[in-house]
Design an enzyme around this catalytic site. Structure first.
Site, mmCIF file in Angstrom:
data_model
loop_
_atom_site.group_PDB
_atom_site.id
_atom_site.type_symbol
_atom_site.label_atom_id
_atom_site.label_comp_id
_atom_site.label_asym_id
_atom_site.label_seq_id
_atom_site.Cartn_x
_atom_site.Cartn_y
_atom_site.Cartn_z
ATOM 1 N N SER A 6 -107.145 14.959 -11.085
ATOM 2 C CA SER A 6 -106.866 15.242 -12.500
ATOM 3 C C SER A 6 -107.160 16.687 -12.895
ATOM 4 O O SER A 6 -106.651 17.157 -13.904
ATOM 5 C CB SER A 6 -107.669 14.299 -13.396
ATOM 6 O OG SER A 6 -109.049 14.413 -13.133
ATOM 7 N N ASP A 294 -113.362 17.388 -22.107
ATOM 8 C CA ASP A 294 -113.605 15.967 -22.379
ATOM 9 C C ASP A 294 -114.813 15.507 -21.560
ATOM 10 O O ASP A 294 -115.625 16.327 -21.148
ATOM 11 C CB ASP A 294 -112.333 15.132 -22.123
ATOM 12 C CG ASP A 294 -111.873 15.176 -20.662
ATOM 13 O OD1 ASP A 294 -112.632 15.675 -19.802
ATOM 14 O OD2 ASP A 294 -110.760 14.701 -20.371
ATOM 15 N N HIS A 297 -113.648 16.886 -17.666
ATOM 16 C CA HIS A 297 -112.878 18.075 -17.274
ATOM 17 C C HIS A 297 -113.279 19.324 -18.048
ATOM 18 O O HIS A 297 -113.636 19.239 -19.224
ATOM 19 C CB HIS A 297 -111.382 17.807 -17.503
ATOM 20 C CG HIS A 297 -110.884 16.588 -16.810
ATOM 21 N ND1 HIS A 297 -110.737 15.371 -17.448
ATOM 22 C CD2 HIS A 297 -110.531 16.378 -15.518
ATOM 23 C CE1 HIS A 297 -110.305 14.470 -16.581
ATOM 24 N NE2 HIS A 297 -110.173 15.051 -15.406
#
Length: 329
Positions: A6, A294, A297
């Site tokens: 991600s 977040d 990340h």
């Protein structure tokens, strides 16, 4: 060509039955095209690197797989929740593990051969391309330290690191056999202070234990890349020490322009890390000042610094050569 999780995904999970998606606001709030599936407010590391190299942003595999001409601009295969091991990230249901990403690359090389006029033309294009690989964090966060996985009961931290490095070696060698020659391999960054980990302790403390888990993996990757540089003719594998970089930012945030290092810009609960950024949730206004976007990340501001260090940094951050030199080889 980009392989990863991600931290690098640019939208490959959008059409999967996956719980790991970011194709909604406020993700992409600072990205020109809006929410694309990037797990960030703006640029990822590879977006900034593409710009520094004078290239267009690398499109997601899910968006280009039909077009031969488009493939010549590079492809991003990264998928949120992906790991070096196929079963890492299983709690998120659908994802594209590294082995499948490599398979997708192998079929891309075949498509390039068709559109470029043969295998030797394709080999020339692929060998001159830069391959960025960043995996391993889900093998820890979404496997080794995940309560519903048995892994920790079967492997010591060193044994697990050895297992990952052995698998990683054969995967990188497979990319080499498919024609890749210029590699940037990022280590696993410091995860002991990410908001989801901070939120697990009542005092919001960093977990030294989590950081110590990844240390033998990063050391093993470094040694493994030295071996591949010595053993695979014509290849250059360069190591990006993003663990060290992230630790420097945490220790001296003001030097890098940050002053909020202990909470996510978009998230709920303690440290903005108990529940990650939800659709249409208002994020913080001053995103440039935050280290974390977040629960998991970094912000685009961090990614841009990382990319610039990868591109022009000294050997204490990126070695044996930085990306600028790698592109000139």
């Amino acid at each position: 060509f980009v392989f990863g999780d991600s931290l690098l995904d640019s939208g490959n999970n959008n059409n999967l039955a996956s719980l790991a998606k970011a194709n909604y606001l406020p993700y992409g709030i600072d990205f020109a095209a809006g929410p694309t599936g990037r797990f960030c407010n703006g640029y990822t590391i590879v977006d900034e690197l593409a710009e520094l190299l004078g290239l267009p942003l690398v499109p997601a595999y899910s968006q280009v797989s039909g077009s031969g001409q488009q493939l010549l601009q590079g492809v991003n295969y990264a998928s949120a929740a992906a790991g070096i091991l196929d079963d890492s990230g299983g709690n998120f249901v659908a994802r594209i593990p590294f082995n499948q990403q490599i398979q997708n690359f192998e079929s891309t090389v075949g498509q390039i051969a068709v559109s470029a006029g043969g295998t030797s033309a394709a080999a020339s294009i692929v060998s001159r391309s830069i391959v960025f690989v960043g995996l391993g964090s889900n093998d820890y966060l979404n496997n080794y330290i995940m309560a519903n996985y048995e892994t920790r009961r079967h492997y010591t931290p060193q044994q697990f690191a050895d297992l990952l490095v052995t698998q990683y070696t054969s995967q990188l060698t497979r990319l080499y056999k498919a024609g890749a020659r210029r590699f940037v391999v990022a280590g696993v960054g410091s995860m002991g202070c990410i908001p989801t980990i901070l939120a697990r302790s009542a005092e919001g403390r960093c977990s030294e234990e989590v950081d110590q888990l990844v240390a033998p993996f990063n050391a093993g990757v470094r040694g493994m890349l030295d071996g591949l540089n010595a053993g695979l003719p014509g290849a250059t594998f360069t190591y990006l020490d993003n663990y060290r970089l992230f630790k420097l930012m945490l220790a001296h945030p003001a030097s890098y322009g940050f002053d909020v290092v202990d909470r996510g810009c978009c998230g709920i609960g303690r440290n903005g890390g108990q529940i990650t950024c939800l659709p249409f949730m208002p994020p913080c206004a001053d995103r440039e000042r935050y280290l974390f976007w977040d629960a998991y990340h970094p912000t685009a501001a961090v990614n841009v610094i990382m990319a610039r260090q990868a591109f022009d940094g000294a050997s204490d951050v990126v070695s044996p050569v930085n990306v600028r030199r790698l592109a000139q080889l």
